[in-house]
Design a protein around this motif. Structure first.
Motif, PDB file in Angstrom:
ATOM      1  N   GLN A 116      -3.394   0.817  -3.238  1.00  0.00           N
ATOM      2  CA  GLN A 116      -2.958   0.761  -1.852  1.00  0.00           C
ATOM      3  C   GLN A 116      -2.002  -0.401  -1.625  1.00  0.00           C
ATOM      4  O   GLN A 116      -1.136  -0.352  -0.755  1.00  0.00           O
ATOM      5  N   ASP A 117      -2.179  -1.465  -2.427  1.00  0.00           N
ATOM      6  CA  ASP A 117      -1.330  -2.628  -2.271  1.00  0.00           C
ATOM      7  C   ASP A 117       0.028  -2.466  -2.945  1.00  0.00           C
ATOM      8  O   ASP A 117       0.884  -3.303  -2.817  1.00  0.00           O
ATOM      9  N   ARG A 118       0.176  -1.397  -3.679  1.00  0.00           N
ATOM     10  CA  ARG A 118       1.448  -1.209  -4.382  1.00  0.00           C
ATOM     11  C   ARG A 118       2.573  -1.000  -3.382  1.00  0.00           C
ATOM     12  O   ARG A 118       2.417  -0.346  -2.370  1.00  0.00           O
TER      13      ARG A 118
ATOM     14  N   GLN B 244      -6.363  -1.351  -5.186  1.00  0.00           N
ATOM     15  CA  GLN B 244      -5.187  -1.962  -5.802  1.00  0.00           C
ATOM     16  C   GLN B 244      -3.969  -1.064  -5.610  1.00  0.00           C
ATOM     17  O   GLN B 244      -2.884  -1.530  -5.318  1.00  0.00           O
TER      18      GLN B 244
END
Lengths: 411, 406
Positions: free
Chosen positions: B238-240, B236
Motif C-alpha cells: 500500500q505504501d508503494r 507494504q
C-alpha cells in the motif's frame, strides 16, 4: 592447510541499531519456521564471501538485549596474481577452494573460543554471496555454504554483494540514509535508497573504475602487490608543492549521471606509446615529456573528479548530504580527500573509511544476511535449488524489506 | 538542476555554498535570488534594471575592466555580448524579451553561474567550466534556430570570484595558500522560463489522484482471513508509490518524445535528460476537485520547454544538413560521414537511455510512460521521412542494462 595468524580479525566495537532507522525487528517467534536464535537469545550468522580475488568468512552476532550487531571474527585470504597479469577465474576459484574450509574453522574458533561445537549450538544461518562476481570463485564458496547448510541443518541466505557493502557501511558508520558511491574492480555505481530499493542513479556504462586503474597499472608495469590501485596511488603521491607533477589532460566523460572509462583507458594507453613518454622521472628532460608518475597523477585526478561529480549530482538530485564510499577503490586517500572537499562545500558529512566495508569480507555478507533473515526476506531466504550463483545481479533487483518505504522521497 | 520553478513550489535555499558570486554579477543586478544550487552550477534569478544599467554602465565597466571585458564567440558568427554591453545594445537574440518587458524597465533573467570546484585540479576545472558554458550556449542557440523549445541565450561572461570587497580578503589568502586554486566563474545569462517541471507535474498528478483508489476492501478481506503475512505484505504494498498513467501523462510523455526527436534532428544531444529538466510552461491548475479538473484539462496540451543544456553536445551533422551535404557532393564531408553518423547515433541513444533511467529511478512503475516517449520519438522521425539511425533500438541493445560484475 593454511596457517592463519592468531591475532584477532574483529576488533571493532558493537554497532547499535537505533541510528539506522530501520523498521523494528520482528520477534524471532514471528519467523519460528525460518530460524532459531541460540540459547541466550542471540542470532548468529556465518557469512562466506568469494566473488572476486578475496575469500573471506565472518561471524556476526545480533544481541537483542543491547540491540547491537557485533562482528565476532572476520578472517580473509587474498589471491595475488603475478605482475603484469590479472586474477583469472580458474586460478582464483582454486585459491578459494583451497582456503575456504580453513577460514571457516578459523572464524568459528575465534568467535567462540570456549566451545567445541559452535556450529551445533550457536549458528542460526549461513549467508553466502549469490552474485555479482566471477562465476568460478562464486560457485566455489557457494558450494561450501550448501554443504555446511546440509551438514549443520541451518538455512541459507543468498546475499547480493553490493547490498552487503552498503549495509555493512551503514551499520559501521551509523549513517541511516547516505548516498553510496560503490567503486571497486568490477563495479562503479552511485546508489541512493528510494521506495524499497537501492536505486542506481549513476554507473559506468562500460568498464569499472578499478578495472581501468588495474589495467593501466599493467600497461606501465606496476606491481599487483598489495594491489595495483594502491601502487598507482603511491606514484601519484609524488606530487608535492616543491615538485608538482605534470597534469596531462585526459578525456573527461560524464553522461548525465553516468561515467565512461574505456575511451579514457585507450587514450592513456596510447600516451605511453608516444615518444614524449619516459618511464622514470629522472630521465625527464623537457617540459613536453611526461612520466609514469605524471600519468598516474593525471589519471587519478581525472577519474576521481568524474566520480565526485556524479556523486554530487546524485546528492543534489536526492537532496541528501551524507556520502558513504564503499568498495576497494574507496581506500584511495586522494578519492577520500576530493570527496571530503566536495561534501564539506555542501555542508554535508563524509562517512569515515573502514576496512569492514571497503574491502570484501565475510562479515558484510553476514550483515546483509542478518537483515534478510530478521525481516524474513523471501527472496534472500532461498531453498537449496535456488542457490545457483549469478554473475549478473543488479543492486536494484533486491527488495530492501528492512527499511521503511519512502513515499517518493527522492522521486 | 531545476532552473526555474513555479512560485508555489520554490524551496528557497537558505544560503549558497562555494565561493561568493562574482562582484560583477552582484553589482549589475538590481536583485539576485538563488533559485537552486545544483551539483555543477548556481542558478540565480536576477532582475536587471535596464534604465538603471544604462546610466550605471560606466561604473560597471570600470569594475569589470581587466581582461574580462570582451565578448565571447558562440557558434558560427554569433557574438554574444557581455552583460554591460547587453544593457546598452540588446543582443540580437534578446530583443524580443527586452522589448516585451520594456514598460517596467527591468528584465528578469536566469544567470547560471558555474563556480570553481575546490576538489578538482585547477587546470581541469578551468577547462571544464569554460567548455561547458560555451557548449551550453552553443547548443541552446542551435536548438533555438531549429525552433526547438528552449530558453534564449542573452550573454556569457567569465568573472573572477576573488575580486571581492575587503571583508573576504582573509578567506582569499587562505584559498591561495592551499595551492593553485581555480577562481573563475563562468556566467551564462538566459531567458527566464515560467511554469513547472514535468517531474512536479507527475507528482502533482499523483497527489490529486491518490485519494481516488481506496484499497480498503482488499485490506478488510485479508483481515477477515486472518492471514498475517499477507496482511503485512499488503501494508507494504500500500505504501508503494506508483506513477499515475492516464491520457494526460501519456500525452505529456509522447510530446517529450517528439521534442527530444526534434532536438536530435537539430544535431543537439542534451546529455542530462531528466523529468526535472523539461518544463511545462502552462501547468494545469492544481485543484483538488477532480471533476472540475477533468473538464478543464480535456483540451489541455502541455507546452514543453527543454532546459539545462549543461551537459549538451552539438554533433556536427544535423539530419537535415546531411541530406544537403550529400547533394552538394562535398568529397571531404562524404568521406567522414559514416563515422560521424555512427558517433552521433551512439550519443543520441545514450541520451534516450539516460532519459529512460531518469524516468524509472524517479517515477516508480513508469514503464508505460517511457514506451510512450519512445513512441513519440520514433513517430517524429517517421513523420520526417528519415531514419533515426537506430537510436531507439540502440538504447536497448548497446548498453549493458543487466551487466554488473563484483
Amino acid at each position: 592447510m593454511t596457517s592463519l595468524s592468531s591475532s584477532s580479525t574483529a576488533t571493532d566495537p558493537p554497532c547499535p541499531i537505533a541510528p539506522l532507522h530501520n523498521l523494528p525487528i520482528p520477534p524471532p517467534s514471528h519467523f519460528a519456521h525460518l530460524y532459531k536464535p541460540n540459547s541466550s537469545g542471540q542470532t548468529v550468522i556465518l557469512g562466506i564471501e568469494g566473488s572476486a580475488n578475496k575469500c573471506g568468512v565472518g561471524v556476526l552476532c545480533y544481541n537483542p538485549t543491547t540491540q547491537t550487531y557485533q562482528t565476532l571474527s572476520n578472517p580473509r585470504k587474498t589471491y595475488v596474481s603475478p605482475a603484469g597479469c590479472g586474477f583469472l577465474p580458474k586460478e582464483t576459484a582454486w585459491h578459494h577452494q583451497a582456503h575456504v574450509v580453513a577460514l571457516i574453522r578459523a572464524a568459528l574458533s575465534e568467535a567462540f573460543p570456549n566451545e567445541t561445537h559452535p556450529h551445533k549450538t550457536q549458528l542460526s544461518a549461513i549467508a553466502f554471496t549469490l552474485g555479482p562476481g566471477m562465476g568460478g570463485p562464486l560457485r566455489s564458496c557457494a558450494m561450501a555454504a550448501r554443504t555446511l547448510s546440509l551438514l549443520w541443518k541451518v538455512p541459507l541466505i543468498a546475499v547480493n554483494h553490493c547490498i552487503a557493502h552498503i549495509e555493512m557501511g551503514r551499520v559501521a558508520t551509523s549513517a541511516s540514509d547516505p548516498v553510496v558511491l560503490y567503486v571497486s574492480g568490477g563495479n562503479t555505481q552511485v546508489i541512493a535508497y528510494s521506495d524499497g530499493r537501492y536505486r542506481i542513479f549513476g554507473e559506468t556504462i562500460d568498464i569499472a573504475v578499478g578495472n581501468c586503474l588495474d589495467r593501466f597499472a599493467r600497461v606501465v608495469g606496476l606491481s599487483n602487490d598489495p594491489s595495483p590501485g594502491y601502487n598507482i596511488e603511491l606514484e601519484a603521491r609524488k606530487h608535492c608543492q616543491e615538485r608538482p607533477l605534470k597534469f596531462v589532460e585526459l578525456p573527461y566523460v560524464v553522461k548525465g549521471m553516468d561515467v565512461s572509462f574505456s575511451g579514457l583507458l585507450t587514450f592513456i594507453e596510447d600516451l605511453t606509446k608516444k615518444k614524449e613518454f619516459v618511464k622514470n622521472g629522472d630521465e625527464k628532460q623537457g617540459e613536453e615529456q611526461f612520466t609514469t608518475a605524471d600519468l598516474c597523477y593525471s589519471l587519478q585526478e581525472t577519474i576521481f573528479a568524474m566520480l565526485v561529480e556524479i556523486t554530487e549530482r546524485t546528492m543534489a538530485h536526492c537532496g541528501q548530504n551524507s556520502v558513504l564510499i564503499v568498495g576497494g577503490v574507496g581506500c584511495n586517500k586522494r578519492l577520500q580527500h576530493m570527496m571530503a572537499d566536495m561534501v564539506a562545500d555542501r555542508g554535508g558529512t563524509l562517512c569515515a573509511m573502514d576496512h569492514r566495508y571497503c574491502i570484501d569480507n565475510g562479515a558484510m555478507i553476514a550483515q546483509a544476511g542478518m537483515f534478510g533473515l530478521q525481516f524474513g526476506s523471501e527472496s534472500m531466504l532461498v531453498k537449496m535449488e535456488e542457490t545457483q550463483c549469478t554473475q549478473r545481479f543488479r543492486t536494484d533487483q533486491v527488495e530492501v524489506v528492512w527499511r521503511p518505504k519512502t513515499r517518493g522521497k527522492h522521486a | 538542476m531545476v532552473m526555474s520553478s513555479s512560485s508555489t513550489t520554490i524551496t528557497e535555499p537558505t544560503a549558497w555554498y562555494g565561493p561568493p558570486p562574482p562582484p560583477e554579477l552582484t553589482d549589475n543586478a538590481a536583485s539576485l535570488e538563488l533559485l537552486s544550487q545544483g551539483a555543477e552550477a548556481r542558478v540565480w534569478l536576477a532582475t536587471i534594471d535596464i534604465s538603471g544599467a544604462i546610466s550605471k554602465a560606466d561604473g560597471s565597466t570600470k569594475s569589470s575592466s581587466g581582461g574580462s571585458k570582451r565578448s565571447v564567440h558562440v557558434g558560427s558568427g554569433i557574438n554574444v555580448p557581455q552583460l554591460s554591453s547587453l544593457a546598452q545594445h540588446p543582443s540580437p537574440l534578446s530583443d524580443e524579451s527586452s522589448s516585451s518587458s520594456s514598460s517596467s524597465q527591468s528584465v528578469k533573467v536566469i544567470v547560471k553561474e558555474r563556480f570553481p570546484k575546490k576538489y578538482r585540479h585547477p587546470a581541469l576545472d578551468m577547462s571544464l567550466t569554460k567548455s561547458r558554458t560555451k557548449g551550453e550556449a552553443r547548443s541552446l542557440i542551435r536548438c533555438k534556430r531549429a525552433e526547438v523549445a528552449c530558453p534564449k541565450v542573452l550573454a556569457i561572461a567569465n568573472w573572477s570570484n576573488l575580486k571581492d570587497n575587503d571583508g573576504n580578503v582573509h578567506k582569499k589568502s587562505e584559498t591561495t595558500k592551499a595551492g593553485n586554486v581555480c577562481t573563475t566563474s563562468s556566467c551564462l545569462f538566459i531567458e527566464h522560463v515560467q511554469g513547472c517541471t514535468v517531474r512536479q507535474y507527475f507528482e502533482q498528478r499523483l497527489e490529486s489522484t491518490a485519494t481516488q483508489d481506496s484499497p480498503s476492501s482488499k485490506r478488510q478481506r485479508l483481515e477477515e482471513e486472518g492471514d498475517d503475512s499477507n496482511l503485512l505484505e499488503f501494508k507494504q504494498q500500500q505504501d508503494r508509490v506508483t506513477t499515475v498513467i492516464d491520457s494526460h501523462t501519456l500525452c505529456v510523455a509522447y510530446n517529450i518524445g517528439t521534442l527530444v526527436g526534434k532536438m536530435h534532428a537539430a544535431g543537439v544531444v542534451h546529455g542530462d535528460l531528466t523529468t526535472s529538466n523539461i518544463m511545462i510552461q502552462n501547468p494545469p491548475p492544481s485543484t483538488k476537485d477532480i471533476t472540475n479538473q477533468e473538464t478543464e484539462e480535456r483540451s489541455w496540451e502541455a507546452d514543453l520547454v527543454l532546459i539545462d543544456f549543461g551537459l549538451a553536445t552539438s554533433t556536427n551533422s544535423t539530419i537535415v544538413t546531411t541530406a544537403a551535404a550529400a547533394s552538394s557532393n562535398d568529397a571531404s564531408n562524404n568521406s567522414k560521414k559514416p563515422h560521424k553518423q555512427q558517433h552521433s547515433a551512439e550519443e543520441k541513444a545514450v541520451d534516450l537511455y539516460v532519459l529512460e533511467r531518469a524516468f524509472l529511478s524517479t517515477h516508480p512503475e513508469s514503464e508505460p510512460l517511457v514506451e510512450e516517449v519512445l513512441k513519440g520519438y520514433r513517430e517524429f522521425f517517421e513523420g520526417m521521412g528519415s531514419n533515426n539511425d537506430g537510436c531507439t533500438e540502440g538504447r536497448m541493445g548497446m548498453l549493458p542494462r543487466q551487466f554488473s560484475i563484483g
